[in-house]
Motif scaffolding. Structure first.
Motif, PDB file in Angstrom:
ATOM      1  N   SER A  95      74.075 -66.994  77.458  1.00  0.00           N
ATOM      2  CA  SER A  95      74.695 -68.271  77.178  1.00  0.00           C
ATOM      3  C   SER A  95      74.658 -69.232  78.468  1.00  0.00           C
ATOM      4  CB  SER A  95      76.263 -68.268  76.695  1.00  0.00           C
ATOM      5  OG  SER A  95      76.289 -67.376  75.467  1.00  0.00           O
ATOM      6  N   PRO A  96      74.440 -70.483  78.318  1.00  0.00           N
ATOM      7  CA  PRO A  96      74.566 -71.412  79.642  1.00  0.00           C
ATOM      8  C   PRO A  96      75.928 -71.373  79.839  1.00  0.00           C
ATOM      9  CG  PRO A  96      73.262 -72.527  77.646  1.00  0.00           C
ATOM     10  CD  PRO A  96      74.133 -71.223  77.057  1.00  0.00           C
ATOM     11  N   LEU A  97      76.100 -71.710  81.222  1.00  0.00           N
ATOM     12  CA  LEU A  97      77.520 -71.693  82.126  1.00  0.00           C
ATOM     13  C   LEU A  97      77.732 -73.208  81.881  1.00  0.00           C
ATOM     14  CD1 LEU A  97      76.803 -69.926  85.367  1.00  0.00           C
ATOM     15  CD2 LEU A  97      77.792 -69.076  83.205  1.00  0.00           C
ATOM     16  N   TYR A 179      80.396 -64.450  83.759  1.00  0.00           N
ATOM     17  CA  TYR A 179      80.883 -65.795  84.067  1.00  0.00           C
ATOM     18  C   TYR A 179      80.675 -66.594  82.768  1.00  0.00           C
ATOM     19  CZ  TYR A 179      80.421 -63.730  88.693  1.00  0.00           C
ATOM     20  OH  TYR A 179      80.733 -62.853  89.607  1.00  0.00           O
ATOM     21  N   THR A 180      81.450 -67.502  82.650  1.00  0.00           N
ATOM     22  CA  THR A 180      81.360 -68.677  81.485  1.00  0.00           C
ATOM     23  C   THR A 180      81.268 -70.191  81.903  1.00  0.00           C
ATOM     24  OG1 THR A 180      83.848 -68.726  81.321  1.00  0.00           O
ATOM     25  CG2 THR A 180      82.278 -67.314  79.811  1.00  0.00           C
ATOM     26  N   ARG A 202      85.221 -67.190  85.433  1.00  0.00           N
ATOM     27  CA  ARG A 202      85.639 -67.016  83.896  1.00  0.00           C
ATOM     28  C   ARG A 202      87.221 -67.215  84.124  1.00  0.00           C
ATOM     29  NH1 ARG A 202      84.840 -62.147  82.744  1.00  0.00           N
ATOM     30  NH2 ARG A 202      86.949 -61.369  82.183  1.00  0.00           N
ATOM     31  N   PRO A 203      87.596 -68.117  83.502  1.00  0.00           N
ATOM     32  CA  PRO A 203      89.109 -68.593  83.720  1.00  0.00           C
ATOM     33  C   PRO A 203      90.058 -67.532  82.959  1.00  0.00           C
ATOM     34  CG  PRO A 203      88.115 -69.887  82.121  1.00  0.00           C
ATOM     35  CD  PRO A 203      86.973 -69.276  82.755  1.00  0.00           C
ATOM     36  N   ARG A 204      91.108 -67.198  83.594  1.00  0.00           N
ATOM     37  CA  ARG A 204      92.037 -66.213  82.928  1.00  0.00           C
ATOM     38  C   ARG A 204      92.718 -66.816  81.624  1.00  0.00           C
ATOM     39  NH1 ARG A 204      93.875 -61.591  84.895  1.00  0.00           N
ATOM     40  NH2 ARG A 204      93.107 -62.186  87.065  1.00  0.00           N
ATOM     41  N   PRO A 205      92.417 -66.124  80.482  1.00  0.00           N
ATOM     42  CA  PRO A 205      93.322 -66.722  79.490  1.00  0.00           C
ATOM     43  C   PRO A 205      94.577 -67.050  79.748  1.00  0.00           C
ATOM     44  CG  PRO A 205      92.057 -64.808  78.780  1.00  0.00           C
ATOM     45  CD  PRO A 205      91.847 -64.938  80.280  1.00  0.00           C
ATOM     46  N   ARG A 206      95.088 -68.121  79.172  1.00  0.00           N
ATOM     47  CA  ARG A 206      96.647 -68.763  79.473  1.00  0.00           C
ATOM     48  C   ARG A 206      97.391 -67.920  78.202  1.00  0.00           C
ATOM     49  NH1 ARG A 206      96.306 -75.033  80.091  1.00  0.00           N
ATOM     50  NH2 ARG A 206      95.145 -75.105  82.048  1.00  0.00           N
TER      51      ARG A 206
END
Length: 212
Positions: A95-97, A179-180, A202-206
């Motif tokens: 997947s693209p970033l 990574y996203t 990749r952000p940590r889920p809130r």
């Protein structure tokens, strides 16, 4: 005084020593969260049999205000790195970033720090934000995974991404499914030499607030 070779020379910089010298440019890669560190660049031309030691010429002072052409050139390099990174990911069926404003700011801060210090390093001693961790904290980015590629001396995003793709450590960052998001920064030193940083994350889920 640093020896200067008759042929341009590359030194790989990361948090551990890596292989042979590379292109007229320098690359570095950093992966956080348990992955290996490494660095590499494009292969250097065959060196002359007897390197000549000489003092580098003094840099030409930059104008107080960057020209519009210079600003456009830096923006063009930054945009092409982002676009070509995603082209490589699509070719690899990944997947693209997304382009993250927070990671873009973190990358730009580091590119400017390296340009100011005229030093290629993931950790710039004496800088206001010396480490990737401190730069992510600056932009309030809480990551589940993060990494960073750096380079100096490139004037083309295409040449830079091609160089990164020949290096296992840089390629791993570009093609990691961990990574996203990504952000890219480019800055010029007063000498005119370019410094580049690309931050992956990749952000940590809130965590949702607990209900009572």
């Amino acid at each position: 005084m640093t020896p200067a070779l008759t042929s341009p020379q590359l030194h790989r910089l990361a948090r551990q020593s890596c292989g042979r010298p590379l292109l007229p440019l320098v690359l570095g890669a950093l992966v956080v969260s348990g992955m290996a560190l490494g660095c590499r660049g494009q292969p250097a031309p065959v060196p002359a049999p007897a390197p000549t030691v000489s003092a580098p010429p003094p840099p030409t002072p930059a104008p107080a205000t960057p020209s519009r052409a210079s600003v456009r050139s830096v923006a063009s390099i930054t945009d092409s790195i982002f676009l070509l990174t995603n082209r490589e990911r699509v070719r690899a069926d990944l997947s693209p970033l997304r382009r993250s404003p927070e990671l873009t700011r973190a990358a730009q801060v580091h590119a400017e720090q390296m340009a100011s210090a005229r030093k290629l390093s993931h950790d710039v001693a004496g800088a206001r934000y010396p480490s990737l961790t401190s730069r992510l904290r600056l932009v309030s980015y809480t990551s589940a995974a993060s990494g960073e590629n750096i380079a100096e001396g490139y004037t083309s995003g295409a040449a830079l991404v091609a160089g990164w793709m020949t290096s296992a450590a840089h390629r791993t960052n570009i093609l990691s499914a961990r990574y996203t998001e990504t952000g890219v920064g480019t800055a010029r030193a007063r000498s005119g030499r370019t410094y580049h940083a690309q931050v992956f994350g990749r952000p940590r889920p809130r965590t949702a607030p607990a209900r009572r």
